[in-house]
Every structure is written in C-alpha cells, then in structure tokens.
Design an enzyme around this catalytic site. Sequence first.
Site, PDB file in Angstrom:
ATOM      1  CB  THR A 112     -17.299 -47.818 -14.329  1.00 24.20           C
ATOM      2  OG1 THR A 112     -16.566 -48.252 -15.473  1.00 24.20           O
ATOM      3  CG2 THR A 112     -16.734 -46.519 -13.811  1.00 24.20           C
TER       4      THR A 112
ATOM      5  CG  ASP B   3     -21.688 -45.840 -10.541  1.00 23.91           C
ATOM      6  OD1 ASP B   3     -21.832 -46.286 -11.693  1.00 23.91           O
ATOM      7  OD2 ASP B   3     -20.615 -45.405 -10.106  1.00 23.91           O
TER       8      ASP B   3
ATOM      9  CG  ASP C 255     -21.712 -50.309 -14.486  1.00 23.59           C
ATOM     10  OD1 ASP C 255     -21.465 -50.549 -15.670  1.00 23.59           O
ATOM     11  OD2 ASP C 255     -21.421 -49.240 -13.916  1.00 23.59           O
TER      12      ASP C 255
END
Length: 805
Positions: A323, A561, A321
Amino acid sequence: MTERERTEIEQPEPGGEPAGRTAQAPVNPGLTAAEVAERVARGEVNDVPVRSSRSTVEIVRANVFTRFNAIIGVLFVIILIVGPIQDGLFGFVIVANTGIGIIQELRAKKTLDNLAVIGEARPTVRRDGAAAEILTSEVVLDDIIELGPGDKVIVDGEVLETDSLEIDESLLTGEADPVVKKPGEAVMSGSFVVAGGGAFTATKVGRQAYAAQLAEEASRFTLVHSELRTGISRILKYVTWMMIPTAIGLILSHLLTLGLPGDAAIRRMVAGIVPMIPEGLVLLTSVAFAIGVIRLGRKKCLVQELPAIEGLARVDVVCLDKTGTLTEGGMDVSALRVLEDGDERYVRQVLGALGDSDPRPNASLKAIINAFPVTEAWRCTRSLPFSSARKYSGASFNDPDGESTTWLLGAPDVLLPAGDRGLAEIDDLNAQGLRVLLLARAERELDDPDVAQRARPTALVVLEQRLRPEAPDTLRYFEEQGVRAKVISGDNAVSVGAVAGKLGLPGADAPVDARRLPGDTDAMAAVLDKGAVFGRVTPQQKRDMVAALQSRGHNVAMTGDGVNDVLALKDADIGVSMGSGSEATRAVAQIVLLNNSFATLPSVVAEGRRVIGNITRVATLFLTKTVYSVLLAILVACWQIPYPYLPRHLTLLSTLTIGVPAFFLALAPNKERARPHFVRRVMRYAVPSGLITGAAAFATYLLARGYYSGPGALSAETSAATLTLFLAAIWVLAIIARPYTWWRIGLVLTMGLAFVVVLVTPWLQAFFDLRLVGTTMPWAAVAIAVVAAVLLEITWRWVDRRFPA
C-alpha cells in the site's frame, strides 16, 4: 474543525480506559494570539535548528582544514621560501580543487534545503479555538498539539485528550510494545502515534525537550559511515605513516650523502613527498556524492544522509510495502455484499457512521466515506481506531431506533474463525487482487480485549486498489540488476500475491501468510529467501524479517509510508519513505521520495552505482601514483642518487594523468553493480601498476645517468625519466578508462596532446625544466614505457582472472 470532526473528545476518568468520542465534552481552544506573542517574546519557542545539510561554515571548514591540506600547505610555504614558483604549482592545484569541492557541496546544500522545506511535516496546533498547521519551529510552550496515526511527537508534553491513543516509544526506549496514553501522562519528543488520536500540551520545547538533539541529528544531512569513506580513510592513514620516514630519508640522503645545497635538497624532498598524497581522492568522493544529491534533487528525491546513495546501490534485497508503494494511496469501493439476507440500506448507514467515527481515516476508510455518506441520526458513543497489529477498527453507536450497537470493520481472516465457510468466497476475491473488509456486529463491549470473538458477519466491502503505473518497470529493473524484491504487507497474502502478480513480480504465485512464519531467525530467513510475497505481516514481524534477511548477509532496503513500517525502516540498511507517508516514517528514512513515485528508486540505485564504480576507478589512479612515488623514494635512497624529479614535473604529470581525467571519470555514467571490499579491489590493481610504472621510470633514470654527462646532465636525465613515467601513467589511465566511448578516447588523447605541447613549446620547456636531449635516450625512454605498458596489460588481465570481482 471540519464538519467530520464536529464530535468532541471525551475525557476519561483517571485510571480508566480511553472512553472514545462523545458530543458533550468541550474542546480546549488553545492559546490566543496574544499568549503566543508573549511566549515568543520570552524565547519559549521550539527553536531547535532542524537542518537538512551542514552549514556554510561547516562546509568550508570541512573542505579547507584537512590533514593533507595542512601538510601540502606547509610544503607549499617551504617551496615559496626556497623557490622557484614553478615547484609550488601543486599548492595552487589544491586551492582550485578545494574551491571546486566547496562550490559543489554548497550547491548540494541549496538543493537539499529547498527539498527539506517541501517535505517538512507541519504539526496541527489549536490556537484561538481553531486548528491550523504551522511550522515545527513555530510551536511555543503550552501549545495544544493534535495527534493522529503516524504523527511524530515533536516536543515533550502532557496528554490532554485521548481517543484510544497508542504511542510507540521504541525509538527512544527500545520498548517495542505501544503504550496506551491517558490524560495527564507524559509524552516524549521522538515517539510517534501508532493508533488512535488525541491532543497534548507542550511542556518543554526547543533544546529542553527530551531527544531534541537526537531529532536534530536524525534530520541532518550527515557524512555518516560508508564503505567508500571508511576505505579511503584507511588508505590515507597508511599513506600518512609512510610520509614521515620517507621525508626524513630523502632530506638526509640529499644533504649528507649527496651533499646537495639545502634549497635543492628541500625541492627534491618535496617532489618525493607530494605525489604520495592522494589529495584529490577525498575531494572527488565528496564532489561525486554532492552532484548525485543535486541530480536526485531534481527528481524530487530527498537524501537525508549522504552515503544513502551508496548504500542503496549495494542493496541486494528490497522489501516493498504494497500500500502506497506498489499501489497508490487511494482505493475505490467496487462492491458491497450483504450477508444472510441483511438490510443493505441499514448496512450502508452503519458503514457511513463508521467512516464518520474516525477523525483520521486510513485509505480504506476514506473509500468507504466516499461511497457511503453519513446519516445524522447515528451517534457515536465510543470508537476504536484501526491498528495494524489487530487488523480491525470499531465503534459503538446509538442507532436511529435508539438501540446501542457495536460494529467492527477489518480483515475477514482475523474477525472470522478459521474454517469459516465465508472465507472461501473471500479468498476468491483476494485472488483477483481485490481487498476485502468484513463488517461484523460485536456481542461484547468495545473495550473488551476479546471483542472480535463471536462477532456476527454482516457484510463484505470489496475495495479495488489503484496500481502504480510505474511499478512494473521498476520491479523489472530490480530483477535485471540482480536485486530481489519482496513484498511485505499487512493485507491478505492471497490479495497481495494477486496484486504483485499483475505487476509481474517473480514468485507472486506463491504468497506466504506471515502468521505461519517460524519465530526462529534462521528458520524465518530460509523461508524469506525462497518467498517473494508475504501477507498479514505485523509491524514487529516486518522488523524481524529485516533482521532475518540481514543475518544471511543481505543488504536490505525497506520502503514504506505508514506508521507500521517505521520499525522496519529504522533497522533496514536503507530506509525509503514516500513523501506522502507519515511524519514518523519520513523522520527515520534515509531517502524520502517527495513525488511519491516508486519509479525514482532506480535513479537512486543508478546514482549510487555511478559514485561507487567511478570512485573505485579514480582511486586506482591516485594510489598508483602513491605506490610509484614510494618506490622511487626507496630506490633513490638505496642507490644514493638524487631524486629524479622536481615538484613541477610531478605536478604536471599528476594533472594530466590523474587530476583532470579523474574529475571527468568520477562524474561519468556508470552502471556497474556495486561490489564490496573497496580497499582490496583498489589495491590489487594499484600496487602492481605503481610498481611497474615506478620501476620503468627508475630504469630510464639509471640509463640516462650513464648516458648523459656534463653541466646539464641532471636536467636531461630528469626529462627522459619524466617521459617514461608519463607514458606509463597515461597507459594506466587508458586501461582505467575502459570500456571506451568517444569521449573517453578523446580524454586520453587530449592529455597526451597536452604533454606533447609542453615538450615542443620553448617557454613551457623552460617553465617545467623539461628538455629532451638527442634522440637515442628519448627513444630508449619510449621503448621502456612500451615494455611497461605490455607488463601492465598482462598484470591487469592476470589480476582479473586470479582475483575475479
């Protein structure tokens, strides 16, 4: 509550939609300290024992009460009865090995328990009118628990307040679509918030809560499925089947056919059975894993499931991911571009009001809050939190002029119609790796499903993302190790590709918009195999993409996250969460990087490769011994002669050629790439090595039986056969120790020197009943061992060519 949370939460009418936030409705102050104390006294506490590791009692039990410890324990007791004590040395070795295993796992437990405390999420609870973070175990019945995006529902409860609260219950029910919650509706422990916020009253705590046991199991340090452990269990099962008939055959042969005394027959039977047991193999596997956990713990990496170290080493595709993984969580507003001659001052006020409307802003909104301070004159009447599925957030306001307006903030390519002329400029900004948000004024009500249609573009907010400095080296490591990295993000594909390009990811120059991905699994897998960067990916698509890659036989790791990563993390072979990520992601991930450093992943991969490579090496040693022990037992029964060895001989050989060397080899550095088919790879070397070694030892034994005669003949025959067996076994160790380093060469030479010391030291000769008689037979034993060593070299090279890894 903080200044930004001063506005309150409105209670919608039963059956109505969440009405958003307003300034009138009072907040429930929660329990008082006295009420909390009463509930604690009654035991109405969330006392589910959440542990990161097995208890001390479980660790001791698991290491002591094993199948083979029981077998060896019985044999040890038998030897203690019939004597002498030298033939029971194998029992003391097992005690020492078991003690080492317990100590190492207790060290791992201490490390994990400390890390779990660091990484434990703390729910926000209202008490005495104030919100405070407390431990999960301190929640009591009737507590009011606040929720925000990414928070996990820790106990069962009833919704008290909502602010467009959407909860994902897929981990419990399998239903993928988030559920919009209204006051009075139930929430279940184990679910998590995907959008909005609110609060609920705890109605069931502790073991009474739905899925409490599942939550406990999910957060425990468990010995779950792994190829290594499964393969070793299969090997041990085969060995068990062989032991019983072998034991019966040896005892009957020595008692009835050879007419040996009962105690002598028992000693020879024990000598034939004990080396068949690869008793140290399970121990060394657990020790290797435990030490891996300790090493990773020092780097603030929490391994929530033991074989996750092994699993990440087998991964060949890692989905990242953007970000929070490739970029740091924070952003900065680099530019504000007002469209169509708008009033920049007014736009700044709108952005400040939008930032103030969300009590739990994401990274993008936090950057806007920092850049555009709130103006008190703006009053929020309704809000729509950001959702990764719809890609925008919004709010309705009464502005300083008394006008009611509705504003949306989100992805330009979602809020603007396809072909809009403004998209070209946005694409240019995205190509520079910048993130662009569109501020648009909506013509419809905020609760209208089509509120984004015909929204009027007002301004572009350009955000600059902070790249993680360690990301380029980590991506380069994966490329060198043959692990393909794929960036999967909800952001604009061009922007994601630009960021990945700055980090040096191969294939970043051809980003793919996930909205154009085929829905069919096979077709999607074909696109995924070719591409490296994917943007505008929805949470469900992330899950589908993981499944598509797995359908092609890939072992997939997923990092993330945010709450939008939870489903994919759960379905991936290995889920990796950042320590700063949402509680939901940390709950489902097998590995949590508490220091939020993407650079820790290579350490986990390296640790897994060390464990897999080294256990494969030492397993070959152990199973070579098993094979030659079975062969010797069969040959002895066929020739109707006494078993050549006493237990003390094989204890000495096992210690010098397997036990001590295996311990060092199992913990040594090893960067070999993890390969599948553990049992097949071990047996293709162990079987021929065991057959050659056993045949050489038996040939020396037969030759010695024809050479020696008289009262001490059996001892002399055994000593010659022991010499051949040791030399052949030490050559197997020398092959397995490759590639050589100074300490590996020193290890092999030290084991050889230790055997020489036994042969030349009188009291050790007597203790182990080893005495080489004359020169002819000992040199013949050496010659046979040399032939065996040549055959071993030829066989290993042939196996390498015939069955390449």
